[in-house]
Motif scaffolding. Structure first.
Motif, PDB file in Angstrom:
ATOM      1  N   GLN A 168     -50.125  -1.729 -23.199  1.00  0.00           N
ATOM      2  CA  GLN A 168     -50.405  -2.991 -22.089  1.00  0.00           C
ATOM      3  C   GLN A 168     -51.375  -3.031 -21.195  1.00  0.00           C
ATOM      4  O   GLN A 168     -51.691  -4.158 -20.229  1.00  0.00           O
ATOM      5  CB  GLN A 168     -48.577  -2.484 -21.651  1.00  0.00           C
ATOM      6  CG  GLN A 168     -48.120  -3.644 -19.753  1.00  0.00           C
ATOM      7  CD  GLN A 168     -47.660  -3.444 -19.150  1.00  0.00           C
ATOM      8  OE1 GLN A 168     -47.601  -1.911 -19.153  1.00  0.00           O
ATOM      9  NE2 GLN A 168     -46.919  -3.346 -18.680  1.00  0.00           N
TER      10      GLN A 168
ATOM     11  N   LEU B  55     -42.012 -17.014 -26.334  1.00  0.00           N
ATOM     12  CA  LEU B  55     -43.509 -16.186 -27.055  1.00  0.00           C
ATOM     13  C   LEU B  55     -44.374 -17.191 -27.695  1.00  0.00           C
ATOM     14  O   LEU B  55     -45.626 -17.334 -27.200  1.00  0.00           O
ATOM     15  CB  LEU B  55     -43.139 -15.743 -28.352  1.00  0.00           C
ATOM     16  CG  LEU B  55     -41.812 -14.298 -28.172  1.00  0.00           C
ATOM     17  CD1 LEU B  55     -42.256 -13.550 -29.040  1.00  0.00           C
ATOM     18  CD2 LEU B  55     -42.978 -12.684 -27.032  1.00  0.00           C
TER      19      LEU B  55
ATOM     20  N   ASP C 174     -45.825 -19.135 -24.346  1.00  0.00           N
ATOM     21  CA  ASP C 174     -46.410 -18.680 -23.743  1.00  0.00           C
ATOM     22  C   ASP C 174     -47.697 -18.268 -24.508  1.00  0.00           C
ATOM     23  O   ASP C 174     -49.068 -17.946 -23.829  1.00  0.00           O
ATOM     24  CB  ASP C 174     -45.842 -17.140 -23.614  1.00  0.00           C
ATOM     25  CG  ASP C 174     -46.521 -15.800 -22.561  1.00  0.00           C
ATOM     26  OD1 ASP C 174     -46.328 -16.051 -21.805  1.00  0.00           O
ATOM     27  OD2 ASP C 174     -46.890 -14.592 -22.816  1.00  0.00           O
TER      28      ASP C 174
ATOM     29  N   ARG D 215     -45.324  -6.937 -28.703  1.00  0.00           N
ATOM     30  CA  ARG D 215     -43.465  -8.086 -29.243  1.00  0.00           C
ATOM     31  C   ARG D 215     -43.033  -7.409 -28.966  1.00  0.00           C
ATOM     32  O   ARG D 215     -41.836  -8.778 -28.659  1.00  0.00           O
ATOM     33  CB  ARG D 215     -44.667  -8.293 -30.878  1.00  0.00           C
ATOM     34  CG  ARG D 215     -45.721  -9.282 -30.852  1.00  0.00           C
ATOM     35  CD  ARG D 215     -45.955 -10.747 -29.881  1.00  0.00           C
ATOM     36  NE  ARG D 215     -46.625 -11.261 -29.949  1.00  0.00           N
ATOM     37  CZ  ARG D 215     -46.598 -12.720 -29.907  1.00  0.00           C
ATOM     38  NH1 ARG D 215     -46.578 -13.292 -27.942  1.00  0.00           N
ATOM     39  NH2 ARG D 215     -48.005 -13.335 -29.726  1.00  0.00           N
TER      40      ARG D 215
ATOM     41  N   GLU E 185     -41.735  -7.881 -25.459  1.00  0.00           N
ATOM     42  CA  GLU E 185     -41.785  -9.270 -24.303  1.00  0.00           C
ATOM     43  C   GLU E 185     -40.402  -9.762 -25.788  1.00  0.00           C
ATOM     44  O   GLU E 185     -39.372 -10.902 -24.160  1.00  0.00           O
ATOM     45  CB  GLU E 185     -42.717 -10.168 -25.142  1.00  0.00           C
ATOM     46  CG  GLU E 185     -44.154  -9.654 -25.173  1.00  0.00           C
ATOM     47  CD  GLU E 185     -45.162 -10.691 -25.309  1.00  0.00           C
ATOM     48  OE1 GLU E 185     -45.388 -11.588 -25.024  1.00  0.00           O
ATOM     49  OE2 GLU E 185     -46.213 -10.478 -26.806  1.00  0.00           O
TER      50      GLU E 185
ATOM     51  N   HIS F   2     -37.838  -8.710 -23.198  1.00  0.00           N
ATOM     52  CA  HIS F   2     -37.816  -8.983 -21.646  1.00  0.00           C
ATOM     53  C   HIS F   2     -38.116 -10.897 -21.644  1.00  0.00           C
ATOM     54  O   HIS F   2     -36.985 -11.428 -20.705  1.00  0.00           O
ATOM     55  CB  HIS F   2     -40.055  -9.077 -21.068  1.00  0.00           C
ATOM     56  CG  HIS F   2     -40.012  -9.658 -20.292  1.00  0.00           C
ATOM     57  ND1 HIS F   2     -39.271  -8.785 -18.849  1.00  0.00           N
ATOM     58  CD2 HIS F   2     -41.606 -10.430 -19.147  1.00  0.00           C
ATOM     59  CE1 HIS F   2     -39.862  -9.731 -17.678  1.00  0.00           C
ATOM     60  NE2 HIS F   2     -41.228 -10.553 -18.197  1.00  0.00           N
TER      61      HIS F   2
ATOM     62  N   ALA G  48     -37.476 -12.331 -16.945  1.00  0.00           N
ATOM     63  CA  ALA G  48     -38.527 -13.220 -17.636  1.00  0.00           C
ATOM     64  C   ALA G  48     -39.235 -14.712 -16.349  1.00  0.00           C
ATOM     65  O   ALA G  48     -40.120 -15.126 -16.327  1.00  0.00           O
ATOM     66  CB  ALA G  48     -38.269 -13.714 -18.974  1.00  0.00           C
TER      67      ALA G  48
ATOM     68  N   SER H 291     -41.758 -14.561 -14.691  1.00  0.00           N
ATOM     69  CA  SER H 291     -43.024 -14.921 -15.492  1.00  0.00           C
ATOM     70  C   SER H 291     -43.640 -16.673 -15.297  1.00  0.00           C
ATOM     71  O   SER H 291     -44.764 -17.410 -14.813  1.00  0.00           O
ATOM     72  CB  SER H 291     -43.028 -14.873 -16.548  1.00  0.00           C
ATOM     73  OG  SER H 291     -43.144 -13.643 -16.983  1.00  0.00           O
TER      74      SER H 291
ATOM     75  N   TRP I  10     -49.358  -9.202 -16.567  1.00  0.00           N
ATOM     76  CA  TRP I  10     -49.010  -8.568 -17.721  1.00  0.00           C
ATOM     77  C   TRP I  10     -48.530  -7.261 -17.890  1.00  0.00           C
ATOM     78  O   TRP I  10     -47.797  -6.931 -18.533  1.00  0.00           O
ATOM     79  CB  TRP I  10     -50.584  -8.864 -18.936  1.00  0.00           C
ATOM     80  CG  TRP I  10     -50.065  -9.966 -19.683  1.00  0.00           C
ATOM     81  CD1 TRP I  10     -51.168 -10.730 -19.360  1.00  0.00           C
ATOM     82  CD2 TRP I  10     -50.083 -10.326 -21.153  1.00  0.00           C
ATOM     83  NE1 TRP I  10     -50.995 -11.280 -20.659  1.00  0.00           N
ATOM     84  CE2 TRP I  10     -50.534 -11.349 -21.247  1.00  0.00           C
ATOM     85  CE3 TRP I  10     -49.425  -9.605 -22.153  1.00  0.00           C
ATOM     86  CZ2 TRP I  10     -50.116 -11.812 -22.825  1.00  0.00           C
ATOM     87  CZ3 TRP I  10     -49.114 -10.027 -23.053  1.00  0.00           C
ATOM     88  CH2 TRP I  10     -49.361 -11.265 -23.542  1.00  0.00           C
TER      89      TRP I  10
ATOM     90  N   LEU J  55     -44.089  -6.051 -17.405  1.00  0.00           N
ATOM     91  CA  LEU J  55     -43.712  -6.093 -18.933  1.00  0.00           C
ATOM     92  C   LEU J  55     -42.630  -4.869 -18.549  1.00  0.00           C
ATOM     93  O   LEU J  55     -41.876  -4.515 -19.494  1.00  0.00           O
ATOM     94  CB  LEU J  55     -43.980  -6.307 -20.252  1.00  0.00           C
ATOM     95  CG  LEU J  55     -44.681  -7.733 -20.754  1.00  0.00           C
ATOM     96  CD1 LEU J  55     -45.493  -7.546 -21.989  1.00  0.00           C
ATOM     97  CD2 LEU J  55     -43.394  -8.256 -21.262  1.00  0.00           C
TER      98      LEU J  55
END
Length: 217
Positions: free
Chosen positions: A89, A135, A138, A166, A169, A172, A178, A181, A208, A211
Motif C-alpha cells: 500500500q 475496480l 477506479d 486487490r 480493495e 473497501h 468507499a 473515494s 490510496w 485503504l
C-alpha cells in the motif's frame, strides 16, 4: 481444487497477460481460497491453454505476493499477510503520488474529462454495489495519470505491488466508506484542472492510503 464450471474460457492464442489476470482475479475474488493448491492440470482445463503460460503466470503471482511455491510440492494461494499488504500500500500510494506530480503540468482538458467519466462510473458502481465494475472504473481513473506520466518504471512497480491490494480493495469497495473515494477523485480532478501538481499528488496519495480502513485490526 474446485475450479469454475466453464472450461476452455481462453483459446491457445491467449496472451500471457490474460492468463495471469484470470488467475489473479480468481485469487482476489476468492474463487481460489488462501492455502489452496493450484494444480497445473486443472488450470490447463479451465483456461484452455498449455502449461507454459500457466507456469509463467504462477511465477508472476508469486512475485506479486499472491502465491507461494512450496519446493518439491506445489504452488498454493498465499494467505492474507497484513505486513506485506501495508508495505504494498505504501509503495502504490507513493507511485501514484509521483505519477500525479509528473503528469499534471502537461495534462489536457480531454484527460481530465476522461477522469470525470471514470469517476462517474466508479460512483455508479459503488451505488449498485458492483465491486468488479468499481475496480475497473477506479483503474481507469488512476490509469490516466500512470499512462501519461512519462516514467516507465511506475507502471512496472505498480504491476508488482498492486495485486496484493486487490483483496483489500474488494472489501473497501463493498463498504459505505468507499464513497469517500469519489470525493477524493473529484478533488484530484479539481487540482489537475488548475495545474496544481502538488495538490493532485497529495490527494492521490491520501486516496490510496485510505485503504487502511479496510485492513483487519
Amino acid at each position: 481444487m474446485p475450479i469454475p464450471s466453464i472450461h476452455g474460457v481462453h483459446k491457445r492464442s491467449l496472451l500471457r497477460d490474460d492468463v495471469y489476470q484470470s488467475l489473479r482475479d480468481a485469487i482476489v475474488n476468492g474463487t481460489f481460497a488462501p492455502g489452496e493448491r493450484l494444480k497445473d492440470t486443472e488450470l490447463e482445463q479451465w483456461l484452455g491453454v498449455s502449461r507454459t503460460p500457466i507456469r509463467e503466470a504462477l511465477l508472476r503471482l508469486e512475485r506479486a505476493g499472491l502465491a507461494i511455491a512450496v519446493p518439491g510440492r506445489a504452488t498454493i494461494v498465499a494467505p492474507f499477510d497484513l505486513a506485506s499488504t501495508i508495505s504494498a500500500q505504501q509503495v502504490v500510494a507513493a507511485m501514484h503520488e509521483l505519477a500525479a506530480r509528473l503528469v499534471v503540468p502537461s495534462l489536457t482538458a480531454e484527460h481530465t474529462t476522461e477522469m470525470e467519466e471514470a469517476n462517474a462510473r466508479f460512483a455508479m458502481a459503488l451505488q449498485d454495489q458492483n465491486v468488479d465494475a468499481a475496480l475497473l472504473a477506479d483503474d481507469d481513473f488512476h490509469g490516466v495519470f500512470v499512462a501519461r506520466c512519462g516514467n516507465t518504471v511506475i507502471p512496472e512497480v505498480l504491476e508488482q505491488s498492486t495485486p496484493v491490494l486487490r483483496r483489500v480493495e474488494r472489501v473497501h469497495f463493498a463498504s459505505f466508506a468507499a464513497r469517500t473515494s469519489v470525493s477524493q477523485h473529484d478533488e484530484i480532478i479539481r487540482f489537475a484542472r488548475v495545474g496544481d501538481a502538488e495538490g493532485a499528488a497529495r490527494v492521490s496519495r491520501e486516496n490510496w492510503l485510505s485503504l487502511r480502513y479496510a485492513l483487519p485490526e
